[in-house]
Design an enzyme around this catalytic site. Structure first.
Site, PDB file in Angstrom:
ATOM      1  N   HIS A  13      52.590  88.544   5.843  1.00 48.48           N
ATOM      2  CA  HIS A  13      53.889  88.145   6.410  1.00 48.48           C
ATOM      3  C   HIS A  13      53.761  86.956   7.370  1.00 48.48           C
ATOM      4  CE1 HIS A  13      58.061  89.938   7.580  1.00 48.48           C
ATOM      5  NE2 HIS A  13      58.093  88.622   7.504  1.00 48.48           N
ATOM      6  N   TYR A  31      60.472  95.254   8.359  1.00 49.84           N
ATOM      7  CA  TYR A  31      61.923  95.392   8.215  1.00 49.84           C
ATOM      8  C   TYR A  31      62.376  96.834   8.409  1.00 49.84           C
ATOM      9  CZ  TYR A  31      61.839  90.766   5.884  1.00 49.84           C
ATOM     10  OH  TYR A  31      61.658  89.448   5.565  1.00 49.84           O
TER      11      TYR A  31
END
Length: 268
Positions: free
Chosen positions: A97, A39
């Protein structure tokens, strides 16, 4: 289970935008913040946390290891880098992730490295994200089901992911829902709008209440104070059986997040 039922997601929020979102959320009472290495906002979130003045032990921070950092030699150093950016000695939850594309790094290798990070005190809990049943089986074989705090998956009224949910439940793995509002598409759904009107609630509150009522944790994101406030209040909304059956009927396997370079063979 220590994973908060409602937290703040920060996907696609960066720099001053994420700082303001996090600070506003914390002021409203949020204590769980979800981020990820990819991110590119961990440092900004760290700044927001430091400026908030809220004690570290009152917070629940989640980050996620990116696919490039899954090898045994990279995982822990990358997590230490995340901690430095976040300005903390530990995170509460660290997730894988995405599974390694093409199984370049074996599930056993990165799950074992993640467990070692926990043993070193870098993370209080560990878990997975975007894992199918087959991948969950491999993760359990590597570290044991009792070590896997959650599987964070795309889950919305339009993608209820029942096979994965039921298998995870049978093995004691909690589910965290992301993309719960289906990129906002579900907010326009006639069934959701009808239920919202019935309860004098917002469509987002209806969907989040449904997900939490199913036993999932949710991590909606927003930059608007009114939406952050409204989302937090979703926990107080009680849907009835008729509402839940109506939402159950909306399932249509409508997956929105399936990057070609990352996505495993999804369970149908």
């Amino acid at each position: 289970m220590t994973i908060p039922v409602c937290g703040l997601g920060t996907f696609r929020l960066k720099d001053d935008v994420v700082i303001q979102s996090v600070k506003t959320a914390l002021a409203l009472g949020y204590r769980a913040i979800d981020t990820a290495q990819i991110y590119d906002n961990e440092a900004a979130i760290g700044q927001a946390l430091a400026e908030s003045g809220i004690a570290r032990e009152s917070l629940y921070l989640t980050t996620k290891i990116w696919t490039e950092n899954l090898s045994a030699e990279k995982l822990i150093p990358s997590l230490k880098e995340s901690l430095a950016k976040l300005g903390t000695d530990y995170v509460d939850l660290t997730l894988i992730h995405w599974p390694s594309p093409g199984n370049k790094v074996a599930v056993s290798e990165y799950m074992s490295a993640l467990l070692e990070a926990k043993r070193q005190g870098l993370t209080r809990e560990i878990g997975i994200s975007n894992f199918t049943i087959a991948l969950m089986e491999q993760a359990i074989a590597a570290v044991g089901a009792d070590q896997i705090a959650t599987n964070q998956i795309e889950l919305s009224p339009y993608l209820q992911n029942r096979k994965v949910v039921e298998w995870a439940r049978e093995h004691g793995i909690h589910i965290t829902s992301y993309m719960t509002l289906a990129y906002g598409k579900a907010l326009q759904d006639e069934t959701i709008l009808r239920i919202a009107q019935k309860h004098n609630a917002t469509p987002a509150q209806v969907i989040l209440s449904w997900a939490m009522g199913e036993g999932y944790s949710v991590i909606p994101s927003s930059t608007k104070r009114e939406n952050l406030t409204s989302n937090l209040l979703a926990a107080d909304l009680q849907l009835d059986q008729e509402d839940r059956q109506a939402i159950a009927a909306l399932d249509r396997n409508d997956r929105l997040v399936s990057p070609e370079s990352l996505a495993p063979a999804w369970d149908q």
